[in-house]
Structures are given as structure tokens and as C-alpha cells.
Enzyme design. Structure first.
Site, PDB file in Angstrom:
ATOM      1  N   SER A   1     -14.209  63.359 -66.847  1.00 45.35           N
ATOM      2  CA  SER A   1     -14.557  64.786 -66.931  1.00 45.35           C
ATOM      3  C   SER A   1     -13.846  65.596 -65.862  1.00 45.35           C
ATOM      4  CB  SER A   1     -16.059  64.978 -66.746  1.00 45.35           C
ATOM      5  OG  SER A   1     -16.769  64.137 -67.595  1.00 45.35           O
TER       6      SER A   1
HETATM    7  N1  SAH Z   1     -18.211  58.784 -65.762  1.00 45.45           N
HETATM    8  C1  SAH Z   1     -16.983  58.348 -66.348  1.00 45.45           C
HETATM    9  C2  SAH Z   1     -16.685  59.126 -67.607  1.00 45.45           C
HETATM   10  C3  SAH Z   1     -16.307  58.226 -68.722  1.00 45.45           C
HETATM   11  S1  SAH Z   1     -16.262  58.940 -70.332  1.00 45.45           S
HETATM   12  C4  SAH Z   1     -15.844  58.410 -65.349  1.00 45.45           C
HETATM   13  O1  SAH Z   1     -16.062  58.884 -64.224  1.00 45.45           O
HETATM   14  O2  SAH Z   1     -14.757  57.968 -65.676  1.00 45.45           O
HETATM   15  C5  SAH Z   1     -17.751  58.317 -71.037  1.00 45.45           C
HETATM   16  C6  SAH Z   1     -17.846  56.844 -71.213  1.00 45.45           C
HETATM   17  O3  SAH Z   1     -19.087  56.581 -71.887  1.00 45.45           O
HETATM   18  C7  SAH Z   1     -16.760  56.198 -72.069  1.00 45.45           C
HETATM   19  O4  SAH Z   1     -16.093  55.248 -71.297  1.00 45.45           O
HETATM   20  C8  SAH Z   1     -17.538  55.561 -73.216  1.00 45.45           C
HETATM   21  O5  SAH Z   1     -17.012  54.313 -73.636  1.00 45.45           O
HETATM   22  C9  SAH Z   1     -18.923  55.390 -72.612  1.00 45.45           C
HETATM   23  N2  SAH Z   1     -20.027  55.224 -73.551  1.00 45.45           N
HETATM   24  C10 SAH Z   1     -20.263  55.856 -74.729  1.00 45.45           C
HETATM   25  N3  SAH Z   1     -21.403  55.402 -75.300  1.00 45.45           N
HETATM   26  C11 SAH Z   1     -21.906  54.456 -74.450  1.00 45.45           C
HETATM   27  C12 SAH Z   1     -23.052  53.607 -74.476  1.00 45.45           C
HETATM   28  N4  SAH Z   1     -23.931  53.600 -75.493  1.00 45.45           N
HETATM   29  N5  SAH Z   1     -23.245  52.764 -73.432  1.00 45.45           N
HETATM   30  C13 SAH Z   1     -22.378  52.722 -72.393  1.00 45.45           C
HETATM   31  N6  SAH Z   1     -21.283  53.492 -72.321  1.00 45.45           N
HETATM   32  C14 SAH Z   1     -21.037  54.345 -73.327  1.00 45.45           C
END
Ligand code: SAH
Length: 207
Positions: free
Chosen positions: A51
Site C-alpha cells: 500500500s
Molecule cells: N501488508 C502488506 C500488504 C500486502 S497486500 C505489505 O506490507 O506488503 C495484501 C496481502 O493479503 C496479499 O499478499 C494477499 O495475498 C494477502 N491475503 C489476501 N487474502 C488473505 C487471506 N485470507 N489470508 C492471508 N493473506 C491474505
């Protein structure tokens, strides 16, 4: 980046300090390093994104304004969506313990690699479906999600401590996505819908 965040209205000193300390360029591919400190979301592989710094700071500030964070650090925190591990590293500065779940093996491994140098003994990376939370670490003073679904999964609310706060993107009427703040109080759960956001979808299962 930190002075820009402050100018954009982020005022929590601990959040700003953490954002100054955790170098965002260490979490993106070499080709994107020169964009790491711009206020933009960036690809982290497997179709996912890290993000914008402003949104990350805003969510962390909201978490810290909950009743579960009286003055100092947050207690135990659950993060759904580890991605590249950037926000997990920030949470490691702001909370006593961090449990961060990722459903994509490739990103879980990447986050482990990225976080190694930070030696954050209080950050625990878990591979699994975050829709069911992580009961073993519950109750949590705070829960933060980086992926948005149609509703807040019931497990998250169950695993939130009384006095705890959850911040997550969620679909609202009209197909839009908004930031939602949910507080669990002794009287029940209160929900506040805030500004529009654009997060990747919350998906069930692992892959
Ligand atoms: N906080 C992260 C943002 C990653 S984007 C950072 O700092 O990089 C959001 C992430 O949520 C993605 O990697 C995606 O695979 C994950 N995601 C989506 N649904 C999920 C679930 N049910 N359980 C765990 N992760 C999930």
C-alpha cells in the site's frame, strides 16, 4: 517520506518514527527502489501490492487510537496479509507481539527473507488462510487487514480483545471499498466506515 506524511496529517509520533526507521526500499524489487519513497502503491509479485505509505500510516495511527493502546506500545497484534512484510516490520516497532498471516507461499517466503535483516524477534510470520484468524495468539489488542472482503470475517471479531480495535478495508454499498474501524467494547461492537480505499481482495484458502 516522513515529513510528507506529517504534512498530509499523520500526527502520531510513534507511527512517524517507525516509518522513518523501517526502510521501504528494502521491501520492493531492485527495479522499483527509486520509487520506494513516493506516495504510491507498488507491485510485490503474485499480483499483490504494498500500500501507499500514507494509507499504511493512516491505518497504524487508527489502530493506535483504539482503547487497546493506552499510551505506550500496542499489545498482541494480528495482521492479515503479510505481503512483502513491510507493514509487519512497522508493527514490530509499535506492538509487543505481531502475528502476521499470508495465504501465498511465495510472499510468505519473501517476507521472511526481507525481515531477516531487521531481527524482529517479536514478529511471527505464519502461512495460512487469515480469514480464520489465528486463534492461538488471541485475544488481540489490535487486528489489521491489508486485503478487503465483502464483510469482516466473524473469527476476527471473536479473536479481538474487549477494548481492542480492528482496522480493515471492506466492500461497501455500490461496489466501492472503504476503510472500516471496528471497536469491541464491553457493551458490544461498534463499526465506523471511513474513507474509500483500494486494497487487493481478501481470498480464502492458501496457494
Ligand atoms: N501488508 C502488506 C500488504 C500486502 S497486500 C505489505 O506490507 O506488503 C495484501 C496481502 O493479503 C496479499 O499478499 C494477499 O495475498 C494477502 N491475503 C489476501 N487474502 C488473505 C487471506 N485470507 N489470508 C492471508 N493473506 C491474505
Amino acid at each position: 517520506m516522513v515529513s510528507k506524511l506529517a504534512a498530509q496529517g499523520i500526527s502520531d509520533a510513534q507511527v512517524l518514527a517507525a516509518m522513518g526507521h523501517v526502510e521501504r526500499h528494502r521491501f520492493v524489487d531492485t527495479a522499483l527502489v527509486n520509487q520506494a519513497y513516493e506516495d504510491t502503491s507498488l507491485p510485490i509479485g503474485l499480483g499483490q501490492t504494498i500500500s501507499k505509505p500514507n494509507v499504511v500510516a493512516r491505518m497504524l495511527e487508527l489502530l493506535r487510537q483504539g482503547a487497546g493502546s493506552p499510551a505506550g506500545k500496542l499489545g498482541r497484534v494480528l495482521e492479515i496479509g503479510t505481503g512483502c512484510g513491510y507493514q509487519a516490520a512497522l508493527l514490530g516497532q509499535l506492538a509487543s507481539e505481531v502475528y502476521s498471516i499470508e495465504r501465498l507461499r511465495g510472499l510468505h517466503d519473501k517476507a521472511r527473507e526481507n525481515l531477516r535483516a531487521f531481527r524482529l524477534a517479536n514478529v511471527h510470520l505464519l502461512f495460512g488462510d487469515g480469514m480464520v484468524g489465528y486463534a492461538r495468539g488471541a485475544p488481540y489488542a489490535a487486528i489489521i487487514a491489508a486485503a478487503g472482503g465483502e464483510a469482516i470475517p466473524p473469527a476476527w471479531i471473536e479473536q479481538l480483545a474487549v477494548g481492542g480495535r480492528l482496522v480493515a478495508p471492506m466492500h461497501v454499498a455500490g461496489g466501492a471499498q472503504a476503510l472500516v474501524v471496528l471497536d469491541r467494547t464491553p457493551q458490544g461492537v461498534t463499526q465506523t466506515v471511513l474513507e474509500a480505499v483500494h486494497f487487493v481482495p481478501l481470498k480464502s484458502g492458501t496457494s
